[in-house]
Design a protein around this motif. Structure first.
Motif, PDB file in Angstrom:
ATOM      1  N   GLN A 129       0.833  -1.208   0.000  1.00 53.38           N
ATOM      2  CA  GLN A 129       0.000   0.000   0.000  1.00 53.38           C
ATOM      3  C   GLN A 129       0.867   1.257   0.000  1.00 53.38           C
ATOM      4  OE1 GLN A 129      -2.365  -0.840   3.503  1.00 53.38           O
ATOM      5  NE2 GLN A 129      -4.152  -1.443   2.291  1.00 53.38           N
ATOM      6  N   ILE A 130       1.924   1.241   0.806  1.00 49.69           N
ATOM      7  CA  ILE A 130       2.830   2.389   0.855  1.00 49.69           C
ATOM      8  C   ILE A 130       3.538   2.570  -0.487  1.00 49.69           C
ATOM      9  CG2 ILE A 130       5.011   3.214   1.846  1.00 49.69           C
ATOM     10  CD1 ILE A 130       2.634   3.775   3.623  1.00 49.69           C
ATOM     11  N   GLN A 131       3.940   1.473  -1.108  1.00 43.23           N
ATOM     12  CA  GLN A 131       4.556   1.581  -2.430  1.00 43.23           C
ATOM     13  C   GLN A 131       3.596   2.217  -3.432  1.00 43.23           C
ATOM     14  OE1 GLN A 131       5.822  -2.632  -2.892  1.00 43.23           O
ATOM     15  NE2 GLN A 131       7.866  -1.819  -3.225  1.00 43.23           N
ATOM     16  N   GLY A 132       2.318   1.800  -3.370  1.00 47.04           N
ATOM     17  CA  GLY A 132       1.321   2.386  -4.268  1.00 47.04           C
ATOM     18  C   GLY A 132       1.110   3.858  -4.004  1.00 47.04           C
ATOM     19  N   LEU A 133       1.044   4.242  -2.742  1.00 49.53           N
ATOM     20  CA  LEU A 133       0.891   5.655  -2.391  1.00 49.53           C
ATOM     21  C   LEU A 133       2.099   6.465  -2.851  1.00 49.53           C
ATOM     22  CD1 LEU A 133      -0.565   5.221   1.200  1.00 49.53           C
ATOM     23  CD2 LEU A 133      -1.727   6.413  -0.662  1.00 49.53           C
ATOM     24  N   ASN A 134       3.278   5.899  -2.698  1.00 44.36           N
ATOM     25  CA  ASN A 134       4.493   6.605  -3.092  1.00 44.36           C
ATOM     26  C   ASN A 134       4.545   6.831  -4.600  1.00 44.36           C
ATOM     27  OD1 ASN A 134       7.135   7.744  -2.871  1.00 44.36           O
ATOM     28  ND2 ASN A 134       8.010   5.764  -3.412  1.00 44.36           N
ATOM     29  N   SER A 135       4.270   5.771  -5.380  1.00 41.45           N
ATOM     30  CA  SER A 135       4.265   5.920  -6.838  1.00 41.45           C
ATOM     31  C   SER A 135       3.234   6.951  -7.279  1.00 41.45           C
ATOM     32  CB  SER A 135       3.971   4.572  -7.511  1.00 41.45           C
ATOM     33  OG  SER A 135       4.978   3.640  -7.232  1.00 41.45           O
ATOM     34  N   ALA A 136       2.038   6.860  -6.686  1.00 42.48           N
ATOM     35  CA  ALA A 136       0.971   7.793  -7.051  1.00 42.48           C
ATOM     36  C   ALA A 136       1.352   9.220  -6.697  1.00 42.48           C
ATOM     37  CB  ALA A 136      -0.328   7.402  -6.349  1.00 42.48           C
ATOM     38  N   TRP A 137       2.065   9.411  -5.597  1.00 41.00           N
ATOM     39  CA  TRP A 137       2.477  10.767  -5.208  1.00 41.00           C
ATOM     40  C   TRP A 137       3.484  11.338  -6.200  1.00 41.00           C
ATOM     41  CZ3 TRP A 137       0.457  14.471  -2.637  1.00 41.00           C
ATOM     42  CH2 TRP A 137       1.216  15.569  -2.247  1.00 41.00           C
ATOM     43  N   GLN A 138       4.393  10.493  -6.683  1.00 41.05           N
ATOM     44  CA  GLN A 138       5.384  10.961  -7.663  1.00 41.05           C
ATOM     45  C   GLN A 138       4.691  11.383  -8.964  1.00 41.05           C
ATOM     46  OE1 GLN A 138       8.460  11.436  -6.541  1.00 41.05           O
ATOM     47  NE2 GLN A 138       7.689  10.527  -4.647  1.00 41.05           N
ATOM     48  N   TRP A 139       3.720  10.567  -9.420  1.00 42.78           N
ATOM     49  CA  TRP A 139       2.981  10.928 -10.642  1.00 42.78           C
ATOM     50  C   TRP A 139       2.203  12.218 -10.433  1.00 42.78           C
ATOM     51  CZ3 TRP A 139       1.053   5.272 -10.449  1.00 42.78           C
ATOM     52  CH2 TRP A 139       1.996   4.433 -11.051  1.00 42.78           C
ATOM     53  N   TYR A 140       1.595  12.336  -9.283  1.00 48.36           N
ATOM     54  CA  TYR A 140       0.776  13.511  -8.969  1.00 48.36           C
ATOM     55  C   TYR A 140       1.636  14.773  -8.891  1.00 48.36           C
ATOM     56  CZ  TYR A 140      -2.312  16.468  -6.064  1.00 48.36           C
ATOM     57  OH  TYR A 140      -3.067  17.489  -5.548  1.00 48.36           O
ATOM     58  N   GLN A 141       2.781  14.668  -8.238  1.00 48.61           N
ATOM     59  CA  GLN A 141       3.659  15.819  -8.056  1.00 48.61           C
ATOM     60  C   GLN A 141       4.377  16.213  -9.340  1.00 48.61           C
ATOM     61  OE1 GLN A 141       2.787  17.481  -5.221  1.00 48.61           O
ATOM     62  NE2 GLN A 141       4.893  17.624  -4.544  1.00 48.61           N
ATOM     63  N   ASN A 142       4.951  15.233 -10.004  1.00 50.99           N
ATOM     64  CA  ASN A 142       5.799  15.523 -11.166  1.00 50.99           C
ATOM     65  C   ASN A 142       5.014  15.657 -12.459  1.00 50.99           C
ATOM     66  OD1 ASN A 142       8.055  15.329  -9.464  1.00 50.99           O
ATOM     67  ND2 ASN A 142       8.207  13.125  -9.786  1.00 50.99           N
ATOM     68  N   GLY A 143       3.837  15.071 -12.492  1.00 46.53           N
ATOM     69  CA  GLY A 143       3.023  15.135 -13.697  1.00 46.53           C
ATOM     70  C   GLY A 143       3.447  14.111 -14.737  1.00 46.53           C
ATOM     71  N   ILE A 144       2.539  13.850 -15.664  1.00 49.92           N
ATOM     72  CA  ILE A 144       2.768  12.893 -16.740  1.00 49.92           C
ATOM     73  C   ILE A 144       2.488  13.590 -18.069  1.00 49.92           C
ATOM     74  CG2 ILE A 144       1.982  10.717 -17.774  1.00 49.92           C
ATOM     75  CD1 ILE A 144       1.149   9.885 -14.922  1.00 49.92           C
ATOM     76  N   SER A 145       3.428  13.493 -18.985  1.00 48.65           N
ATOM     77  CA  SER A 145       3.246  14.108 -20.304  1.00 48.65           C
ATOM     78  C   SER A 145       2.382  13.198 -21.175  1.00 48.65           C
ATOM     79  CB  SER A 145       4.601  14.335 -20.975  1.00 48.65           C
ATOM     80  OG  SER A 145       5.358  15.281 -20.245  1.00 48.65           O
ATOM     81  N   ILE A 146       1.345  13.771 -21.741  1.00 45.66           N
ATOM     82  CA  ILE A 146       0.452  13.064 -22.661  1.00 45.66           C
ATOM     83  C   ILE A 146       0.610  13.721 -24.028  1.00 45.66           C
ATOM     84  CG2 ILE A 146      -1.918  12.372 -23.132  1.00 45.66           C
ATOM     85  CD1 ILE A 146      -1.047  11.224 -20.511  1.00 45.66           C
ATOM     86  N   PRO A 147       0.966  12.968 -25.080  1.00 47.04           N
ATOM     87  CA  PRO A 147       1.303  13.582 -26.374  1.00 47.04           C
ATOM     88  C   PRO A 147       0.242  14.520 -26.939  1.00 47.04           C
ATOM     89  CG  PRO A 147       1.850  11.248 -26.385  1.00 47.04           C
ATOM     90  CD  PRO A 147       1.128  11.511 -25.102  1.00 47.04           C
ATOM     91  N   VAL A 148      -1.054  14.251 -26.674  1.00 49.32           N
ATOM     92  CA  VAL A 148      -2.122  15.029 -27.300  1.00 49.32           C
ATOM     93  C   VAL A 148      -2.534  16.250 -26.476  1.00 49.32           C
ATOM     94  CG1 VAL A 148      -3.041  13.066 -28.576  1.00 49.32           C
ATOM     95  CG2 VAL A 148      -3.828  13.511 -26.237  1.00 49.32           C
ATOM     96  N   LEU A 149      -1.927  16.448 -25.301  1.00 48.15           N
ATOM     97  CA  LEU A 149      -2.286  17.579 -24.449  1.00 48.15           C
ATOM     98  C   LEU A 149      -1.129  18.568 -24.339  1.00 48.15           C
ATOM     99  CD1 LEU A 149      -4.157  15.794 -21.503  1.00 48.15           C
ATOM    100  CD2 LEU A 149      -5.148  16.862 -23.536  1.00 48.15           C
ATOM    101  N   ARG A 150      -1.485  19.822 -24.161  1.00 51.90           N
ATOM    102  CA  ARG A 150      -0.457  20.868 -24.071  1.00 51.90           C
ATOM    103  C   ARG A 150       0.299  20.800 -22.747  1.00 51.90           C
ATOM    104  NH1 ARG A 150      -5.149  23.966 -25.625  1.00 51.90           N
ATOM    105  NH2 ARG A 150      -5.231  24.210 -27.893  1.00 51.90           N
ATOM    106  N   ASN A 151      -0.427  20.487 -21.695  1.00 49.85           N
ATOM    107  CA  ASN A 151       0.167  20.488 -20.356  1.00 49.85           C
ATOM    108  C   ASN A 151       0.186  19.091 -19.761  1.00 49.85           C
ATOM    109  OD1 ASN A 151       0.379  23.378 -20.348  1.00 49.85           O
ATOM    110  ND2 ASN A 151      -1.817  23.466 -19.941  1.00 49.85           N
ATOM    111  N   LYS A 152       1.022  18.896 -18.761  1.00 49.01           N
ATOM    112  CA  LYS A 152       1.096  17.614 -18.074  1.00 49.01           C
ATOM    113  C   LYS A 152      -0.186  17.335 -17.305  1.00 49.01           C
ATOM    114  CE  LYS A 152       6.085  17.146 -17.228  1.00 49.01           C
ATOM    115  NZ  LYS A 152       7.121  17.036 -16.159  1.00 49.01           N
TER     116      LYS A 152
END
Length: 285
Positions: free
Chosen positions: A123-146
């Motif tokens: 559970q902690i690993q899942g929370l940690n990964s999700a926090w990194q995605w949430y904080q750093n953002g994910i680039s999506i090719p079809v969108l201007r912003n993360k």
């Protein structure tokens, strides 16, 4: 009120007895035998001790269980899930009680009124990964912003279908007054439609985290006036007709009880019949 929706989060574990602990140097075989007996094991010193124990658990299961056919792989995953979720971490004042542990903002967001509890290491690993995605953002090719996906919300890791949809939107010549999206998730398809000048998107999701996350993401910006949300199944409360209905549905048949995020991947046997039954009443002809 929509902002009163309660998010899905790992359930805090209260422990009233002393737990066996593990650190590198502890007898791994004896620890795994304790896990097999259903005993919880506390990671007490370093965060990496937990990662090491999970690695040892994988090594043990690979020797004990065949892992070739689909059914064998399923049995392997089931046993790994059972044993790994007996490995615990202690949280005090919204921080992990082990050295060299990651800072996980979800602990403060989700458990601000709970100053002492335990969660499983996965559970902690899942929370940690999700926090990194949430904080750093994910680039999506079809969108201007993360995108900054909220914990427990489905987001795409492959983008071919998004590129196809974007190309279709470029060629779309129909009216763009309104659209409805079923299962908005982290919001990619709705954001694509807004980028292509749809005036209003009405969207639903059965995952409360998707709705809460998008409310937070949009805030009081123009997006909050262009995308209107409802926490509900299929079309939810949206009764009006629309020019376009968008649905990126689950693609695998349901085979077990679903977690909340699994519902974005696995469908039950009535989903598509229900969708087409409701949807034919919503499209402007």
């Amino acid at each position: 009120m929509i902002t009163d929706i309660e998010v899905n989060k790992p359930e805090p574990i209260a422990i009233g007895k002393k737990l066996k602990s593990f650190k590198q140097g502890t007898a791994v075989k004896a620890t795994i035998e304790a896990l097999k007996r259903g005993e919880s094991i506390l990671i007490k010193e370093f965060y990496n001790d937990g990662i090491s124990l999970l690695h040892d658990l994988h090594t043990y299961l690979k020797l004990k269980l065949p892992n070739k056919s689909f059914l064998e792989q399923q049995a392997y995953r089931t046993e790994y899930y059972r044993l790994s979720n007996l490995i615990l971490l202690e949280i005090v004042d919204q921080k992990l009680c082990v050295k060299k542990s990651p800072g996980i903002g979800w602990l403060e967001k989700f458990y601000s009124e709970n100053n002492h509890f335990f969660l499983t290491f996965p559970q902690i690993q899942g929370l940690n990964s999700a926090w990194q995605w949430y904080q750093n953002g994910i680039s999506i090719p079809v969108l201007r912003n993360k995108m900054h996906p909220y914990y427990g919300t489905y987001f795409p890791t492959r983008f071919e279908h998004l590129v196809l949809f974007d190309n279709w939107l470029k060629r779309y010549k129909g009216p763009k007054k309104t659209a409805i999206e079923i299962g908005i998730g982290c919001g990619v398809l709705s954001l694509q439609m807004i980028q292509h000048h749809f005036q209003k998107v009405y969207a639903t999701d059965i995952n409360p985290n998707a709705i809460v996350g998008l409310i937070e993401f949009m805030g009081t910006t123009k997006l909050s006036r262009k995308i209107e949300l409802d926490f509900g199944h299929l079309f939810g409360k949206w009764e009006k007709q629309t020019e376009l209905i968008v649905f990126n549905p689950p693609w695998l048949p349901e085979v077990h009880d679903l977690s909340h995020i699994d519902a974005a991947i696995y469908y039950n046997k009535t989903l598509f019949a229900d969708f087409f039954c409701c949807g034919k009443k919503k499209t402007v002809t």
